[in-house]
Design a protein around this motif. Structure first.
Motif, PDB file in Angstrom:
ATOM      1  N   LEU A  76      12.425 -11.914  20.892  1.00  0.00           N
ATOM      2  CA  LEU A  76      12.024 -10.825  19.928  1.00  0.00           C
ATOM      3  C   LEU A  76      10.552 -10.383  20.798  1.00  0.00           C
ATOM      4  O   LEU A  76      10.024 -10.921  21.600  1.00  0.00           O
ATOM      5  CB  LEU A  76      11.466 -11.540  18.796  1.00  0.00           C
ATOM      6  CG  LEU A  76      12.567 -11.951  17.726  1.00  0.00           C
ATOM      7  CD1 LEU A  76      11.854 -12.727  16.270  1.00  0.00           C
ATOM      8  CD2 LEU A  76      13.253 -10.934  17.356  1.00  0.00           C
ATOM      9  N   SER A  79       6.991 -11.956  21.810  1.00  0.00           N
ATOM     10  CA  SER A  79       7.374 -13.416  21.950  1.00  0.00           C
ATOM     11  C   SER A  79       7.517 -13.906  23.183  1.00  0.00           C
ATOM     12  O   SER A  79       8.466 -13.288  24.037  1.00  0.00           O
ATOM     13  CB  SER A  79       8.378 -13.913  20.924  1.00  0.00           C
ATOM     14  OG  SER A  79       8.798 -15.184  21.134  1.00  0.00           O
ATOM     15  N   GLY A 133      18.597  -8.475   9.530  1.00  0.00           N
ATOM     16  CA  GLY A 133      18.279  -9.316  10.415  1.00  0.00           C
ATOM     17  C   GLY A 133      18.937 -10.738  10.147  1.00  0.00           C
ATOM     18  O   GLY A 133      19.988 -10.892   9.562  1.00  0.00           O
ATOM     19  N   CYS A 134      18.176 -11.893  10.548  1.00  0.00           N
ATOM     20  CA  CYS A 134      18.762 -13.152  10.161  1.00  0.00           C
ATOM     21  C   CYS A 134      17.337 -14.034   9.954  1.00  0.00           C
ATOM     22  O   CYS A 134      16.867 -14.825  10.583  1.00  0.00           O
ATOM     23  CB  CYS A 134      19.373 -13.828  11.370  1.00  0.00           C
ATOM     24  SG  CYS A 134      20.345 -15.387  11.126  1.00  0.00           S
ATOM     25  N   PRO A 135      16.839 -13.759   8.651  1.00  0.00           N
ATOM     26  CA  PRO A 135      15.902 -14.791   8.199  1.00  0.00           C
ATOM     27  C   PRO A 135      16.059 -16.114   8.334  1.00  0.00           C
ATOM     28  O   PRO A 135      17.151 -16.757   7.909  1.00  0.00           O
ATOM     29  CB  PRO A 135      15.634 -14.087   6.695  1.00  0.00           C
ATOM     30  CG  PRO A 135      16.214 -12.831   6.691  1.00  0.00           C
ATOM     31  CD  PRO A 135      17.389 -13.056   7.536  1.00  0.00           C
ATOM     32  N   PRO A 136      14.900 -17.002   8.379  1.00  0.00           N
ATOM     33  CA  PRO A 136      13.791 -16.481   8.992  1.00  0.00           C
ATOM     34  C   PRO A 136      13.217 -16.300  10.481  1.00  0.00           C
ATOM     35  O   PRO A 136      12.289 -16.036  10.593  1.00  0.00           O
ATOM     36  CB  PRO A 136      12.677 -17.699   8.268  1.00  0.00           C
ATOM     37  CG  PRO A 136      13.721 -18.797   8.849  1.00  0.00           C
ATOM     38  CD  PRO A 136      15.224 -18.515   8.528  1.00  0.00           C
ATOM     39  N   ILE A 138      15.005 -14.000  12.860  1.00  0.00           N
ATOM     40  CA  ILE A 138      15.189 -12.530  13.197  1.00  0.00           C
ATOM     41  C   ILE A 138      14.778 -11.767  11.783  1.00  0.00           C
ATOM     42  O   ILE A 138      15.456 -11.626  10.994  1.00  0.00           O
ATOM     43  CB  ILE A 138      16.518 -12.286  13.499  1.00  0.00           C
ATOM     44  CG1 ILE A 138      17.088 -13.305  14.710  1.00  0.00           C
ATOM     45  CG2 ILE A 138      16.673 -11.053  14.153  1.00  0.00           C
ATOM     46  CD1 ILE A 138      16.421 -13.423  15.752  1.00  0.00           C
ATOM     47  N   PRO A 139      13.600 -11.071  12.193  1.00  0.00           N
ATOM     48  CA  PRO A 139      13.358 -10.036  11.006  1.00  0.00           C
ATOM     49  C   PRO A 139      14.359  -8.755  11.072  1.00  0.00           C
ATOM     50  O   PRO A 139      15.074  -8.554  11.690  1.00  0.00           O
ATOM     51  CB  PRO A 139      12.051  -9.601  11.482  1.00  0.00           C
ATOM     52  CG  PRO A 139      11.930  -9.636  13.148  1.00  0.00           C
ATOM     53  CD  PRO A 139      13.021 -10.977  13.324  1.00  0.00           C
ATOM     54  N   ALA A 140      14.092  -7.890   9.925  1.00  0.00           N
ATOM     55  CA  ALA A 140      15.033  -6.863   9.584  1.00  0.00           C
ATOM     56  C   ALA A 140      14.973  -5.935  10.567  1.00  0.00           C
ATOM     57  O   ALA A 140      13.856  -5.528  10.968  1.00  0.00           O
ATOM     58  CB  ALA A 140      14.553  -6.378   7.990  1.00  0.00           C
ATOM     59  N   ALA A 142      15.479  -5.742  13.657  1.00  0.00           N
ATOM     60  CA  ALA A 142      14.943  -6.067  14.986  1.00  0.00           C
ATOM     61  C   ALA A 142      15.900  -5.767  16.298  1.00  0.00           C
ATOM     62  O   ALA A 142      16.762  -5.877  16.312  1.00  0.00           O
ATOM     63  CB  ALA A 142      14.799  -7.738  15.153  1.00  0.00           C
TER      64      ALA A 142
END
Length: 338
Positions: A76, A79, A133-136, A138-140, A142
Motif C-alpha cells: 500500500l 507502507s 477493498g479488502c478490510p481490514p 486493504i482500504p476502499a 486502494a
C-alpha cells in the motif's frame, strides 16, 4: 572572449540550480505512487495498469493459463512492509493463471513478463481490490503496488487442453504435439523435484507415462520416439522413489529404463542405489561395476561402489560371525567320549 564564455557557463549553472530546486520542490508535493507513475508504462491503455521493468527477462512472454513460479510482494502507499509476500519462501508454489492468481491486474501484468524478469506494477482499484477493498488490510478504492519476479513458467494450458481429450482424440494429433505435452509435464515434475515436492513430481512423471502409453504407434520410428521419451521419465521416477524411500519401486523403474537402454549409466546407477537400500549388496556391486566400466572417473559411481563393497564385506563378516556363534557351543563327539 574567454570572460564571456565563463559568464555564459556560470549563468547556465545558475539556471540549472534553480531548475533542480524547482524539481525537488515539485517532487516533495507528489505522493510516492505519483512519483512512480512518472517512470512507468501504461500496458492497458486506460491507465489502470502501469509497469516498470527493473530487470529484463528472456524468452517468450508468459502464456495464457500458464503455471507460474514467482516471487511477489504487494504494498500500500506509504507502507514499507508488504501486506502479502512470498519472498520469505525458499520454494514458492506454482500458481496457475485463471485459478490461483485472482487479482485481475496481476494476471494481466504477468502476461507481459518473461522468465527472469523483475518488474513493478501499479494497479488501480478496478484491477486490484475494487471500490470495497479488502478490510481490514486493504482500504476502499486502494491503488496497490506489486513487485514481481518470474522464476519460471510452464505452458500448462496446453497440457490441460490435451489431457481433457479422450485417448482416441489424443491419437488424432501428431506425435510432435504429444511430445510437447510430455516435455511440459516432465519440466513440471522437475520443478517439483527441485523443491523437494516428490509426490508432486511423481504425479507429473506418471501422468506423462500414461499419455505415452495411450499412444497408438503406427511405425517403427514412432515406437522409437515413444521409447526415447519414456527413458528420462523412468529415470526420474526411479530417483523420485528413492527420495520417497521406496527402493522396490525405484528398482522397478530403473529396470524399465534398462529395458530401453541396457547400457544406460544413470539406470545402472539407480538400480545400484536401490539394491544398496534393499541390502542386496552383490546385485548393487554388479550394477555399479557395469556403470563404472562406462564412466570410470565418475566420483558418484565410485563412491557408491566403495560403499556397496564395504557393506558387502561387512555383511559377509557378520554372516561368518553368526555361524561361528551357532557352532561355538558344539563339541566334537569323539573328544567328549570316555
Amino acid at each position: 572572449m574567454l570572460y564571456t564564455n565563463n559568464m555564459s557557463r556560470n549563468g547556465f549553472s545558475g539556471f540549472r540550480r534553480m531548475t533542480d530546486a524547482e524539481e525537488r520542490l515539485e517532487r516533495r508535493t507528489l505522493t510516492p505512487f505519483e512519483q512512480l507513475r512518472q517512470q512507468m508504462n501504461d500496458i492497458q491503455g486506460d491507465g489502470g495498469i502501469l509497469k516498470e521493468v527493473v530487470q529484463p527477462g528472456e524468452g517468450r512472454p508468459v502464456t495464457e493459463n500458464a503455471s507460474v513460479l514467482m516471487h511477489y510482494s504487494g504494498f500500500l502507499e506509504y507502507s514499507q512492509q508488504p501486506f502479502e509476500t512470498t519472498t520469505h519462501l525458499k520454494h514458492p508454489r506454482m500458481m496457475k493463471l485463471g485459478r490461483d492468481v485472482t487479482l485481475a491486474g496481476l494476471e494481466l501484468g504477468l502476461l507481459t513478463m518473461r522468465k527472469g524478469e523483475f518488474s513493478r506494477f501499479l494497479f488501480q482499484p478496478q484491477y486490484a481490490y475494487g471500490d470495497m477493498g479488502c478490510p481490514p488490510i486493504i482500504p476502499a478504492a486502494a491503488v496497490v503496488l506489486y513487485e514481481v519476479q518470474i522464476l519460471d513458467f510452464l505452458d500448462s494450458g496446453q497440457v490441460d487442453d490435451f489431457t481433457a481429450l479422450s485417448p482416441a482424440e489424443q491419437n488424432t494429433f501428431p506425435l510432435s504435439t504429444l511430445l510437447e505435452v510430455i516435455n511440459i509435464l516432465r519440466s513440471f515434475g522437475n520443478l517439483c523435484f527441485k523443491q523437494s515436492r516428490y509426490n508432486g513430481a511423481k504425479d507429473r512423471y506418471k501422468q506423462a507415462m500414461l499419455l505415452l502409453g495411450n499412444r497408438d504407434t503406427q511405425s517403427d520410428s514412432e515406437k522409437e520416439s515413444i521409447k526415447t521419451a519414456q527413458l528420462p521419465l523412468y529415470l526420474n521416477l526411479s530417483l523420485t522413489e528413492l527420495r520417497l524411500e521406496n527402493p522396490h519401486k525405484a528398482l522397478k523403474y530403473g529396470n524399465k529404463a534398462l529395458e530401453i537402454d541396457s547400457g544406460n549409466t544413470k539406470a545402472l546407477f539407480r538400480c545400484g542405489q536401490a539394491y544398496l537400500e534393499l541390502c542386496e549388496y552383490e546385485h548393487a556391486q554388479h550394477c555399479l561395476l557395469s556403470a563404472q566400466a562406462k564412466k570410470p572417473f565418475d566420483s558418484d559411481i565410485n563412491n557408491l561402489l566403495r560403499r556397496a563393497m564395504i557393506s558387502y564385506k561387512d555383511s559377509l563378516d557378520q554372516e561368518k560371525d553368526m555361524y561361528s556363534k551357532m557352532f561355538r557351543g558344539l563339541k566334537d563327539p569323539d573328544s567328549s567320549a570316555g
